[in-house]
Design a protein around this motif. Structure first.
Motif, PDB file in Angstrom:
ATOM      1  N   GLY A 112       0.798  -1.212   0.000  1.00  0.00           N
ATOM      2  CA  GLY A 112       0.000   0.000   0.000  1.00  0.00           C
ATOM      3  C   GLY A 112       0.830   1.261   0.000  1.00  0.00           C
ATOM      4  O   GLY A 112       0.350   2.322   0.382  1.00  0.00           O
TER       5      GLY A 112
ATOM      6  N   SER B 187      -2.698  -1.405  -3.576  1.00  0.00           N
ATOM      7  CA  SER B 187      -3.680  -0.327  -3.544  1.00  0.00           C
ATOM      8  C   SER B 187      -3.195   0.773  -4.486  1.00  0.00           C
ATOM      9  O   SER B 187      -2.113   0.678  -5.081  1.00  0.00           O
ATOM     10  CB  SER B 187      -3.832   0.218  -2.124  1.00  0.00           C
TER      11      SER B 187
ATOM     12  N   LEU C  66      -7.187  -2.931   1.263  1.00  0.00           N
ATOM     13  CA  LEU C  66      -5.980  -3.701   0.963  1.00  0.00           C
ATOM     14  C   LEU C  66      -5.778  -4.871   1.919  1.00  0.00           C
ATOM     15  O   LEU C  66      -5.617  -6.019   1.486  1.00  0.00           O
ATOM     16  CB  LEU C  66      -4.760  -2.785   0.989  1.00  0.00           C
TER      17      LEU C  66
END
Length: 258
Positions: free
Chosen positions: A105, A125, A188
């Motif tokens: 992420g 993400s 995520l």
């Protein structure tokens, strides 16, 4: 540890295990989760503790905002630390016998890209970024970086990223094959956990055997790979789990029959 919802920490790395799924979280945001010798050793130790605790799948995550800033410069300059030791955590992830899922992420930089590359599946993400800038720091890629990257994005993609400094966003990583799926930032962890839980629900010995076959197949031709699968399939139909699951399937089917 199985069923334990509490976090176990090893220096800059956190570990929790629940329902057969281990979450290993890089937790040194002040240093952007850089790969120091301590961080690498802690990742390796966390993988070992997870497996010893009965983990049937592993999720690798990181405290935001950066997934991993790559090799710590002080460690790279310290000639007392062998370069090979800097990759101990990545190597242990890569050799784990259970499915491994990276939840990226944030930015993965330099040797930090090696961590998701060492996992079986990469979920990203919109904040994810893959930037293997080894050459910008005047150092050759290491830890099998070029080989692992080429296995995902091919020769041209590896040349573009490693030699020319191209950077992939999360969406681009999915398009190029470096990552499997892109999800919203807030989804995520759950997306990675969902895959891990699904793997953990399956017969553990069968999952491990299938992962072994997958690894072996990468260096074989089609006939050799089919032979590996046949041996494993013959083994699987002799296992009690197979007969029990067939019985359950038949019961469900017969229950739905008119």
């Amino acid at each position: 540890m199985d069923g334990d919802d509490g976090a176990r920490t090893g220096g800059p790395v956190g570990l929790s295990l629940s329902g057969g799924v281990a979450v290993i979280r890089l937790d040194d945001p002040a240093r952007r989760n850089a790969l120091s010798r301590e961080m690498s050793d802690a990742i390796a130790a966390a993988v070992d503790r997870a497996l010893d605790g009965g983990a049937r799948a592993i999720v690798l995550a990181a405290a935001p905002p950066v997934f991993c800033a790559g090799g710590a410069l002080d460690a790279l300059l310290d000639r007392r630390v062998p370069l090979a030791d800097m990759y101990a955590g990545m190597a242990r992830l890569a050799s784990a016998p259970v499915p491994t899922i990276a939840a990226v992420g944030g930015a993965a930089i330099g040797a930090g890209v090696n961590l998701p590359l060492a996992c079986d599946v990469v979920i990203v993400s919109g904040r994810a970024r893959f930037d293997p800038r080894f050459l910008d720091a005047g150092i050759h890629p290491g830890g099998g970086h070029l080989w692992r990257l080429a296995a995902r994005v091919g020769h041209q993609g590896t040349a573009a990223m490693a030699l020319c400094g191209d950077v992939l966003t999360g969406a681009e990583a999915v398009e190029r094959g470096l990552a499997w799926r892109r999800v919203a930032d807030g989804e995520l962890d759950e997306a990675a956990l969902r895959l891990a839980r699904r793997a953990a629900e399956r017969p553990p010995a069968l999952v491990r055997r299938a992962k072994e076959s997958l690894r072996a197949s990468l260096t074989l031709d089609e006939a050799e790979a089919a032979a590996v699968e046949l041996r494993a399939q013959r083994w699987s139909v002799e296992q009690p789990e197979f007969h029990e699951r067939v019985r359950r399937i038949r019961e469900r089917v017969s229950g739905r029959a008119p």
